[in-house]
Write a protein that holds these residues in place. Sequence first.
Motif, short mmCIF file in Angstrom:
data_model
loop_
_atom_site.label_atom_id
_atom_site.label_comp_id
_atom_site.label_asym_id
_atom_site.label_seq_id
_atom_site.Cartn_x
_atom_site.Cartn_y
_atom_site.Cartn_z
N LYS A 1 0.81 -1.22 0.00
CA LYS A 1 0.00 0.00 0.00
C LYS A 1 0.85 1.27 0.00
O LYS A 1 0.31 2.37 -0.08
CB LYS A 1 -0.91 0.02 1.23
CG LYS A 1 -1.86 -1.14 1.31
CD LYS A 1 -2.58 -1.16 2.64
CE LYS A 1 -3.34 -2.44 2.85
NZ LYS A 1 -3.83 -2.57 4.22
N LEU A 2 2.17 1.13 0.11
CA LEU A 2 3.04 2.29 0.26
C LEU A 2 3.52 2.84 -1.08
O LEU A 2 3.53 2.13 -2.08
CB LEU A 2 4.26 1.92 1.10
CG LEU A 2 3.98 1.47 2.53
CD1 LEU A 2 5.26 1.00 3.19
CD2 LEU A 2 3.35 2.61 3.33
N ASP A 3 3.96 4.10 -1.04
CA ASP A 3 4.61 4.66 -2.22
C ASP A 3 6.11 4.32 -2.12
O ASP A 3 6.55 3.72 -1.14
CB ASP A 3 4.38 6.16 -2.32
CG ASP A 3 4.95 6.95 -1.14
OD1 ASP A 3 6.01 6.55 -0.60
OD2 ASP A 3 4.35 7.97 -0.76
N GLY A 4 6.87 4.68 -3.11
CA GLY A 4 8.28 4.31 -3.16
C GLY A 4 9.18 5.01 -2.17
O GLY A 4 10.34 4.67 -2.04
N ARG A 5 8.66 5.99 -1.45
CA ARG A 5 9.48 6.73 -0.48
C ARG A 5 9.39 6.17 0.93
O ARG A 5 10.06 6.67 1.82
CB ARG A 5 9.06 8.19 -0.46
CG ARG A 5 9.25 8.90 -1.79
CD ARG A 5 8.63 10.26 -1.78
NE ARG A 5 7.18 10.05 -1.62
CZ ARG A 5 6.34 10.96 -1.17
NH1 ARG A 5 6.76 12.14 -0.81
NH2 ARG A 5 5.06 10.71 -1.05
N HIS A 6 8.56 5.16 1.15
CA HIS A 6 8.34 4.66 2.50
C HIS A 6 8.57 3.16 2.60
O HIS A 6 8.56 2.46 1.58
CB HIS A 6 6.91 4.98 2.95
CG HIS A 6 6.67 6.46 3.06
ND1 HIS A 6 6.13 7.18 2.04
CD2 HIS A 6 6.92 7.32 4.06
CE1 HIS A 6 6.04 8.45 2.41
NE2 HIS A 6 6.52 8.56 3.63
N TYR A 7 8.75 2.70 3.80
CA TYR A 7 8.88 1.26 4.08
C TYR A 7 8.11 0.97 5.34
O TYR A 7 7.68 1.87 6.05
CB TYR A 7 10.35 0.85 4.21
CG TYR A 7 11.10 1.57 5.31
CD1 TYR A 7 11.18 1.03 6.59
CD2 TYR A 7 11.73 2.79 5.08
CE1 TYR A 7 11.85 1.68 7.60
CE2 TYR A 7 12.40 3.45 6.08
CZ TYR A 7 12.47 2.90 7.33
OH TYR A 7 13.14 3.54 8.33
N THR A 8 7.92 -0.30 5.62
CA THR A 8 7.19 -0.70 6.81
C THR A 8 8.07 -1.59 7.68
O THR A 8 8.87 -2.37 7.15
CB THR A 8 5.87 -1.41 6.45
OG1 THR A 8 5.13 -1.68 7.65
CG2 THR A 8 6.09 -2.70 5.71
N ILE A 9 7.94 -1.44 8.97
CA ILE A 9 8.62 -2.32 9.93
C ILE A 9 7.52 -3.10 10.63
O ILE A 9 6.62 -2.52 11.23
CB ILE A 9 9.45 -1.53 10.95
CG1 ILE A 9 10.51 -0.71 10.22
CG2 ILE A 9 10.08 -2.47 11.98
CD1 ILE A 9 11.30 0.22 11.10
N GLY A 10 7.57 -4.41 10.51
CA GLY A 10 6.51 -5.25 11.05
C GLY A 10 6.74 -5.67 12.49
O GLY A 10 7.80 -5.47 13.07
#
Length: 106
Positions: free
Chosen positions: A20-29
């Motif tokens: 669901k993110l754009d290319g500028r972000h990441y997720t930490i699970g």
Amino acid sequence: MPNLTGRNLSDRNYFQNAMKLDGRHYTIGTPIISRGTGRRVTPIAWPLLSKTGVNHGVVASSLGDDYFGDLLSTLGFQPDIVVDMVTRDGAIAFSTLDGPRDPRTD
């Protein structure tokens, strides 16, 4: 990673969040037990986007407990200080205390 080749990780929350993110972000699970290694890790994932913004999947990696331990050792905390790194949903990603516990009940 060879031991993850052919495994479907799309049911993991971190994977779904990264889609669901754009290319500028990441997720930490939230920490999980890796399907490839059996180790407890904290997943990190980025969306894999084309130049036009089409999502082609997810690039995933992870941080082990050793990463957090090494990070804290460089910060110079005293041995009697307790440090908990907590995810947004309240799970402990890493703690200087031994053993699993829930910070919401401590």
